[in-house]
Scaffold this motif. Sequence first.
Motif, PDB file in Angstrom:
ATOM      1  N   VAL A  25       0.941  -1.363  -0.260  1.00 10.33           N
ATOM      2  CA  VAL A  25       0.049  -0.090   0.088  1.00 10.33           C
ATOM      3  C   VAL A  25       0.920   1.249  -0.170  1.00 10.33           C
ATOM      4  O   VAL A  25       2.041   1.260   0.633  1.00 10.33           O
ATOM      5  N   PRO A  26       0.520   2.165  -0.674  1.00 10.61           N
ATOM      6  CA  PRO A  26       1.184   3.657  -0.453  1.00 10.61           C
ATOM      7  C   PRO A  26       1.427   4.023   1.015  1.00 10.61           C
ATOM      8  O   PRO A  26       0.379   3.727   1.875  1.00 10.61           O
ATOM      9  N   ILE A  27       2.614   4.465   1.275  1.00 14.48           N
ATOM     10  CA  ILE A  27       2.493   4.702   2.970  1.00 14.48           C
ATOM     11  C   ILE A  27       1.732   5.809   3.393  1.00 14.48           C
ATOM     12  O   ILE A  27       1.154   5.466   4.610  1.00 14.48           O
ATOM     13  N   GLY A  28       0.878   6.556   2.379  1.00 10.95           N
ATOM     14  CA  GLY A  28      -0.122   7.470   2.931  1.00 10.95           C
ATOM     15  C   GLY A  28      -1.197   6.928   3.236  1.00 10.95           C
ATOM     16  O   GLY A  28      -2.180   7.413   3.955  1.00 10.95           O
ATOM     17  N   ALA A 162       4.418   8.642  13.018  1.00 10.72           N
ATOM     18  CA  ALA A 162       5.862   8.665  13.082  1.00 10.72           C
ATOM     19  C   ALA A 162       6.608   7.562  12.245  1.00 10.72           C
ATOM     20  O   ALA A 162       7.622   7.708  11.454  1.00 10.72           O
ATOM     21  N   HIS A 163       5.924   6.577  12.121  1.00 17.58           N
ATOM     22  CA  HIS A 163       6.411   5.292  11.429  1.00 17.58           C
ATOM     23  C   HIS A 163       6.523   6.064   9.741  1.00 17.58           C
ATOM     24  O   HIS A 163       7.337   5.464   8.991  1.00 17.58           O
ATOM     25  N   ILE A 164       5.296   6.528   9.412  1.00 14.57           N
ATOM     26  CA  ILE A 164       5.015   6.814   8.228  1.00 14.57           C
ATOM     27  C   ILE A 164       6.169   7.991   7.702  1.00 14.57           C
ATOM     28  O   ILE A 164       6.647   7.868   6.663  1.00 14.57           O
ATOM     29  N   GLY A 165       6.465   8.652   8.801  1.00 16.20           N
ATOM     30  CA  GLY A 165       7.426   9.784   8.526  1.00 16.20           C
ATOM     31  C   GLY A 165       8.729   9.156   8.358  1.00 16.20           C
ATOM     32  O   GLY A 165       9.547   9.461   7.490  1.00 16.20           O
ATOM     33  N   MET A 166       8.990   8.274   9.172  1.00 16.21           N
ATOM     34  CA  MET A 166      10.295   7.637   8.991  1.00 16.21           C
ATOM     35  C   MET A 166      10.486   6.897   7.498  1.00 16.21           C
ATOM     36  O   MET A 166      11.373   6.889   6.832  1.00 16.21           O
ATOM     37  N   LEU A 167       9.255   6.065   6.965  1.00 14.63           N
ATOM     38  CA  LEU A 167       9.076   5.479   5.856  1.00 14.63           C
ATOM     39  C   LEU A 167       9.740   6.485   4.759  1.00 14.63           C
ATOM     40  O   LEU A 167      10.390   6.142   3.846  1.00 14.63           O
ATOM     41  N   ALA A 168       8.777   7.558   4.794  1.00  9.35           N
ATOM     42  CA  ALA A 168       9.127   8.617   3.683  1.00  9.35           C
ATOM     43  C   ALA A 168      10.753   9.207   3.894  1.00  9.35           C
ATOM     44  O   ALA A 168      11.255   9.242   2.652  1.00  9.35           O
ATOM     45  N   THR A 169      11.428   9.345   4.911  1.00  7.25           N
ATOM     46  CA  THR A 169      12.475   9.663   5.169  1.00  7.25           C
ATOM     47  C   THR A 169      13.649   8.737   4.440  1.00  7.25           C
ATOM     48  O   THR A 169      14.304   8.963   3.808  1.00  7.25           O
ATOM     49  N   GLY A 171      12.686   6.923   2.054  1.00  6.45           N
ATOM     50  CA  GLY A 171      12.486   6.859   0.578  1.00  6.45           C
ATOM     51  C   GLY A 171      11.488   5.711   0.081  1.00  6.45           C
ATOM     52  O   GLY A 171      11.523   5.647  -1.156  1.00  6.45           O
ATOM     53  N   LEU A 172      10.678   5.243   0.775  1.00  3.52           N
ATOM     54  CA  LEU A 172       9.911   4.220   0.590  1.00  3.52           C
ATOM     55  C   LEU A 172       8.433   4.845   0.000  1.00  3.52           C
ATOM     56  O   LEU A 172       7.915   5.945   0.686  1.00  3.52           O
ATOM     57  N   GLN A 173       8.156   4.502  -0.969  1.00  2.99           N
ATOM     58  CA  GLN A 173       6.688   4.940  -1.348  1.00  2.99           C
ATOM     59  C   GLN A 173       5.472   4.002  -1.129  1.00  2.99           C
ATOM     60  O   GLN A 173       4.211   4.424  -0.772  1.00  2.99           O
ATOM     61  N   GLU A 174       5.967   2.804  -0.922  1.00  2.00           N
ATOM     62  CA  GLU A 174       4.739   1.662  -0.646  1.00  2.00           C
ATOM     63  C   GLU A 174       5.399   0.946   0.517  1.00  2.00           C
ATOM     64  O   GLU A 174       6.560   0.810   0.514  1.00  2.00           O
ATOM     65  N   VAL A 175       4.820   0.207   1.032  1.00  3.21           N
ATOM     66  CA  VAL A 175       4.928  -0.718   2.284  1.00  3.21           C
ATOM     67  C   VAL A 175       4.313  -1.962   2.265  1.00  3.21           C
ATOM     68  O   VAL A 175       3.174  -1.908   1.773  1.00  3.21           O
ATOM     69  N   GLU A 176       4.693  -3.010   2.432  1.00  4.45           N
ATOM     70  CA  GLU A 176       4.019  -4.206   2.724  1.00  4.45           C
ATOM     71  C   GLU A 176       3.530  -4.483   4.124  1.00  4.45           C
ATOM     72  O   GLU A 176       4.286  -4.408   5.158  1.00  4.45           O
ATOM     73  N   VAL A 177       2.287  -4.619   3.748  1.00  2.00           N
ATOM     74  CA  VAL A 177       1.281  -4.918   5.352  1.00  2.00           C
ATOM     75  C   VAL A 177       0.412  -5.899   5.095  1.00  2.00           C
ATOM     76  O   VAL A 177       0.237  -6.230   4.138  1.00  2.00           O
ATOM     77  N   ILE A 178      -0.338  -6.191   6.414  1.00  2.00           N
ATOM     78  CA  ILE A 178      -1.598  -7.272   6.189  1.00  2.00           C
ATOM     79  C   ILE A 178      -2.611  -6.433   5.577  1.00  2.00           C
ATOM     80  O   ILE A 178      -2.917  -5.328   6.285  1.00  2.00           O
ATOM     81  N   ALA A 179      -3.412  -6.979   4.987  1.00  2.00           N
ATOM     82  CA  ALA A 179      -4.351  -6.266   4.176  1.00  2.00           C
ATOM     83  C   ALA A 179      -5.276  -5.725   5.304  1.00  2.00           C
ATOM     84  O   ALA A 179      -5.570  -6.286   6.508  1.00  2.00           O
ATOM     85  N   ARG A 180      -5.997  -4.650   4.763  1.00  2.00           N
ATOM     86  CA  ARG A 180      -7.106  -4.011   5.713  1.00  2.00           C
ATOM     87  C   ARG A 180      -8.454  -4.815   5.430  1.00  2.00           C
ATOM     88  O   ARG A 180      -8.856  -4.730   4.420  1.00  2.00           O
ATOM     89  N   PRO A 181      -8.937  -5.240   6.305  1.00  2.00           N
ATOM     90  CA  PRO A 181     -10.163  -6.189   6.274  1.00  2.00           C
ATOM     91  C   PRO A 181     -11.387  -5.305   5.709  1.00  2.00           C
ATOM     92  O   PRO A 181     -11.545  -4.138   6.074  1.00  2.00           O
ATOM     93  N   ARG A 182     -12.001  -5.721   4.592  1.00  2.13           N
ATOM     94  CA  ARG A 182     -13.168  -5.180   4.196  1.00  2.13           C
ATOM     95  C   ARG A 182     -14.414  -5.653   5.187  1.00  2.13           C
ATOM     96  O   ARG A 182     -14.476  -6.920   4.892  1.00  2.13           O
ATOM     97  N   VAL A 183     -15.114  -4.727   5.601  1.00  4.31           N
ATOM     98  CA  VAL A 183     -16.130  -5.257   6.571  1.00  4.31           C
ATOM     99  C   VAL A 183     -17.349  -4.767   6.093  1.00  4.31           C
ATOM    100  O   VAL A 183     -17.883  -3.836   6.116  1.00  4.31           O
TER     101      VAL A 183
END
Length: 406
Positions: A25-28, A162-169, A171-183
């Motif tokens: 997902v995009p870091i944003g 703060a993690h998002i800020g660090m990821l941006a610092t 240079g990561l545009q996207e990051v691998e995460v556990i998917a957000r459940p659609r409920v």
Amino acid sequence: MSLLPLADAQARVLQQIQPLGTAMVPIGEARGLVLAQTVQARENIPPFANTGMDGFAVRSADTQGATPDSPVDLQIAGTIAAGAVAERPLEAGEAMRIMTGAPIPEGADAVVMVELTAVDSPDSEIVHVNAEVGVGNHVRPAGDDLTEGTEIFTPGIVLSPAHIGMLATLGLQEVEVIARPRVGVFSTGDELITGPEALGPGQIRDSNRPQLLALVAEAGLEPVDLGWLPDDESVIEAALRTGAETCDALLTSGGVSMGDFDFVKTLLRRLGEMNWMQIAIKPAKPFAFGTVLGTPIFGLPGNPVSSAVSFELMARPALLKMMGYENTQRRSVWALADEPLLRAPDGKTHFTRVRVTEANDGAPRIRSAGGQGSHQLSGLALANGLAAIPDGDGVQTGDRVRVIML
Ligand code: AMP
Ligand code: MG
């Protein structure tokens, strides 16, 4: 049917829930999601030595002995703004004007902050340095925050701003995460109306669906509004099938208590593999959990307070587990009752809607937030906590009570 202790009911549900797969997902969009990769610094942070102050880059040795009464005069050899680099190295006897964040020029080893310097006029070529500065003064070395190759984040952390800020610092545009459940959330019942029209005889407004969608969103999950459905078997069946195909989990409210006319129950018995429970709590005693066409489904009770409390205690932890959370619990505190919170013994834990307020001595205080009926949504709306009142006669003023903070 004997009543099931809450912890057993929760364990039954949790053991059947597994985290979803991973997604990029995009870091944003990653806040609140669980990281599924390790993150390493691919470069030094900061990437170059820079100044932490506005002032003059100098050679520390050149400032020896400088005081306000006998300043050292240095030749101004240029200006370095943030984002720029010096045109040439700094020589002995020179100073370069430098702005916070700008790279330290070659040849310089310290910065004198502007407040400790003076110039006779804006276009003066000489700066009077009023203080001696040591090597490294106000210099932020390259890699001062993170050195290249450092592993900073490991899988499992819940991404904060703060993690998002660090990821941006980094240079990561996207990051691998556990998917957000659609409920998916739908409501049923011929008594419900969803529009602004005046209530007809026997009608009430659909409050559960908006409330549950908001609870889903608040937990960081993706709410999917599956609408209101009439008490019509084929309509509900179609909605259940579509919901099961398009969502990771489903929430229904109503039709799980004893002796009602809802088709939700009939259909879940036919299409789903359900576990019908009577939990030793009040409100939210009836509850059903299972899968319909492979998708987890939470059958919450219909009364508005019950469906919200059932979501809090039964669905929320499970859905957070699905999103990869290790800690699926709301924050809870010990509070002191500021008034008696009475109840009658009935074999259940009562979740009393309370107002929690801070007190000067540090121990929060609680008072009833209003009517405690399972249909009395105003009490829940005014509450910021659910006080767990154990089976018995209730608590007296000054008694300690465990409170789930909402
Ligand atoms: P049920 O379990 O379907 O009989 O519902 C129990 C109570 O909850 C009834 O008074 C229903 O009218 C009420 N109820 C069910 N669904 C909703 C809803 N979506 N919004 C507000 N009240 C509801
Ligand atoms: Mg109903």
